[in-house]
Motif scaffolding. Structure first.
Motif, PDB file in Angstrom:
ATOM      1  N   ALA A 133      -2.561  -4.818  -5.150  1.00  0.00           N
ATOM      2  CA  ALA A 133      -3.370  -5.018  -3.893  1.00  0.00           C
ATOM      3  C   ALA A 133      -3.390  -4.002  -2.859  1.00  0.00           C
ATOM      4  O   ALA A 133      -2.263  -3.345  -2.238  1.00  0.00           O
ATOM      5  CB  ALA A 133      -3.299  -6.418  -3.465  1.00  0.00           C
ATOM      6  N   PRO A 134      -4.586  -3.674  -2.217  1.00  0.00           N
ATOM      7  CA  PRO A 134      -4.747  -2.636  -1.057  1.00  0.00           C
ATOM      8  C   PRO A 134      -3.914  -3.536   0.244  1.00  0.00           C
ATOM      9  O   PRO A 134      -3.484  -4.694   0.211  1.00  0.00           O
ATOM     10  CB  PRO A 134      -6.303  -2.574  -0.645  1.00  0.00           C
ATOM     11  CG  PRO A 134      -6.959  -3.988  -1.341  1.00  0.00           C
ATOM     12  CD  PRO A 134      -6.032  -4.396  -2.251  1.00  0.00           C
ATOM     13  N   THR A 135      -3.426  -2.678   1.178  1.00  0.00           N
ATOM     14  CA  THR A 135      -2.677  -3.090   2.338  1.00  0.00           C
ATOM     15  C   THR A 135      -3.309  -2.480   3.402  1.00  0.00           C
ATOM     16  O   THR A 135      -4.039  -1.759   3.497  1.00  0.00           O
ATOM     17  CB  THR A 135      -1.280  -2.743   2.392  1.00  0.00           C
ATOM     18  OG1 THR A 135      -1.392  -1.455   2.624  1.00  0.00           O
ATOM     19  CG2 THR A 135      -0.398  -2.944   1.121  1.00  0.00           C
ATOM     20  N   PRO A 136      -3.602  -3.312   4.656  1.00  0.00           N
ATOM     21  CA  PRO A 136      -3.966  -2.698   5.956  1.00  0.00           C
ATOM     22  C   PRO A 136      -3.148  -1.577   6.725  1.00  0.00           C
ATOM     23  O   PRO A 136      -3.439  -1.032   7.632  1.00  0.00           O
ATOM     24  CB  PRO A 136      -3.975  -3.792   6.732  1.00  0.00           C
ATOM     25  CG  PRO A 136      -2.959  -4.727   6.435  1.00  0.00           C
ATOM     26  CD  PRO A 136      -2.908  -4.431   4.892  1.00  0.00           C
ATOM     27  N   LEU A 137      -2.137  -0.909   5.764  1.00  0.00           N
ATOM     28  CA  LEU A 137      -1.199  -0.125   6.509  1.00  0.00           C
ATOM     29  C   LEU A 137      -1.913   1.266   6.184  1.00  0.00           C
ATOM     30  O   LEU A 137      -2.482   1.428   5.021  1.00  0.00           O
ATOM     31  CB  LEU A 137       0.229  -0.144   5.675  1.00  0.00           C
ATOM     32  CG  LEU A 137       1.187  -1.508   5.955  1.00  0.00           C
ATOM     33  CD1 LEU A 137       2.222  -1.256   4.879  1.00  0.00           C
ATOM     34  CD2 LEU A 137       1.352  -1.689   7.213  1.00  0.00           C
ATOM     35  N   ALA A 138      -1.566   2.186   6.982  1.00  0.00           N
ATOM     36  CA  ALA A 138      -2.212   3.376   7.102  1.00  0.00           C
ATOM     37  C   ALA A 138      -1.421   4.361   6.097  1.00  0.00           C
ATOM     38  O   ALA A 138      -0.212   4.242   6.013  1.00  0.00           O
ATOM     39  CB  ALA A 138      -2.434   4.113   8.519  1.00  0.00           C
ATOM     40  N   ALA A 139      -2.175   5.032   5.454  1.00  0.00           N
ATOM     41  CA  ALA A 139      -1.514   6.104   4.443  1.00  0.00           C
ATOM     42  C   ALA A 139      -0.452   6.926   5.246  1.00  0.00           C
ATOM     43  O   ALA A 139      -0.879   7.552   6.185  1.00  0.00           O
ATOM     44  CB  ALA A 139      -2.348   6.918   3.280  1.00  0.00           C
ATOM     45  N   GLU A 140       0.673   7.173   4.629  1.00  0.00           N
ATOM     46  CA  GLU A 140       1.434   8.343   5.365  1.00  0.00           C
ATOM     47  C   GLU A 140       1.637   9.721   4.598  1.00  0.00           C
ATOM     48  O   GLU A 140       1.650   9.605   3.346  1.00  0.00           O
ATOM     49  CB  GLU A 140       2.933   7.841   5.557  1.00  0.00           C
ATOM     50  CG  GLU A 140       2.898   6.662   6.457  1.00  0.00           C
ATOM     51  CD  GLU A 140       4.469   6.233   6.744  1.00  0.00           C
ATOM     52  OE1 GLU A 140       5.472   7.001   6.314  1.00  0.00           O
ATOM     53  OE2 GLU A 140       4.892   5.185   7.329  1.00  0.00           O
TER      54      GLU A 140
END
Length: 367
Positions: free
Chosen positions: A267-274
């Motif tokens: 599932a997607p997350t609200p975390l920004a990709a690093e």
């Protein structure tokens, strides 16, 4: 997932518990049970936010809203009607709740490595009997779990666990004088005090070796450890053809937690990709400075009650270090002494608890 998951969180006020509740918020799932230790204020806030059906607190249950039931034990919460139980009570205190969840046939998102270390064969036998399933939450075991998906066991050459190296990877050379405050300053992860000290001694990686052995059925001689200070590669699997599969990602436990809860889906997350780090380093662990890792391999090779004794002695020694009663290097010395006296009895539930009590008393004697 079509229906919101019903989730029980054991150890809800700790690091893994609070991050699990972050994931629950992301997904809009239903928290039906909470079990916590001493942080009554945080638990009360969680109860107000999530309105679970049942609550247990070791320090005494706070005032509960109407309709929320008080449980007599964490094990009662663990067996509550739920789709998944997140087992994040640290230490062997988490074993009975894990066992209760298994006996209720639940899917167990396992963050309590000590249960699998001390009672792995017993828990796996009960999981088969009651139709329960373990999905690992620790980032290293989650990575192994993901890398092994779809692979044949006979094609696996070795499992490789990565270790950050902890706060003392580069020094000081003499570790005898380091303080609890210094040992609690982990360079990469934000964790509870016990697991943070275990990371500083590398005992945490030793416990993870034993957990991987119990979870995946791979021999100890085919489970390796490498120090990887960036902590971006969470673990690797080497196959018989020499190729490797690895899981790479940020040092955010919520990614591994969410995977355990949504598996086999993602599932997607609200975390920004690093971005990828500019370099990835790997080096062998220094077993002379950090003998706890070798002690864990020794306990695993001995089998029987030795992993239980290792874990119990380590819990006592770490608590003594944190309270100022024992030096940092004394942790491994106490564990080694107690491990060398391990009773020869076979691993049974009765013997396990007897050996745990004996080892704790013996460790106190060594102090």
């Amino acid at each position: 997932m079509s229906e919101p998951l019903r989730v029980v969180v054991l150890g809800s006020t700790g690091s893994i518990g609070t991050q699990t509740l972050d994931v629950v918020r992301w997904r809009g799932w239903r928290v039906v049970g909470l079990a916590a230790g001493q942080n009554r204020a945080r638990l009360a806030e969680q109860v107000r936010t999530f309105r679970p059906e049942v609550v247990y607190a070791a320090a005494g249950t706070p005032e509960l809203p109407p309709g929320v039931r008080t449980a007599a034990s964490a094990a009662e919460v663990a067996a509550w009607d739920a789709d998944i139980v997140v087992a994040a009570i640290p230490g062997l205190a988490g074993l009975e709740p894990v066992r209760a969840a298994v006996r209720a046939g639940r899917r167990v998102a396992l963050a309590n490595k000590e249960s699998m270390v001390a009672a792995g064969p017993l828990l796996q036998a009960e999981a088969r009997r009651y139709g329960a399933r373990f999905v690992p939450v620790d980032s290293e075991h989650s990575a192994l779990f993901q890398a092994l998906a779809g692979e044949r066991p006979e094609d696996v050459a070795e499992l490789i666990l990565t270790a950050s190296g902890g706060p003392f990877r580069k020094g000081p050379e003499d570790l005898s004088g380091v303080t609890p405050e210094a040992a609690l300053r982990h360079p990469r992860w934000s964790m509870g005090p016990k697991v943070t000290i275990d990371s500083a001694t590398l005992m945490n990686k030793g416990l993870e070796v034993l957990e991987a052995h119990a979870l995946f059925g791979v021999g100890l001689d085919r489970i390796k450890v490498v120090v990887h200070p960036q902590s971006y590669v969470h673990s690797l699997v080497r196959f018989v053809d020499g190729q490797l599969k690895a899981v790479l990602g940020p040092t955010d436990m919520r990614l591994a937690i969410q995977y355990a809860l949504t598996y086999p889906e993602r599932a997607p997350t609200p975390l920004a990709a690093e971005p990828l780090p500019p370099r990835l380093d790997f080096e062998p662990p220094d077993l002379e400075r950090f003998p706890a890792l070798e002690l864990a391999y020794r306990a695993g090779a001995q089998g029987g009650l030795a992993p239980t004794v290792l874990n119990a002695a380590n819990e006592v020694a770490v608590a003594a270090f944190l309270s100022g009663r024992l030096g940092f290097t004394g942790i491994a010395r106490v564990v080694e002494t107690v491990l060398g006296k391990t009773p020869p009895d076979p691993l049974t539930w009765e013997n396990l608890y007897a050996a745990d009590a004996w080892a704790r008393a013996e460790a106190e004697e060594q102090l």
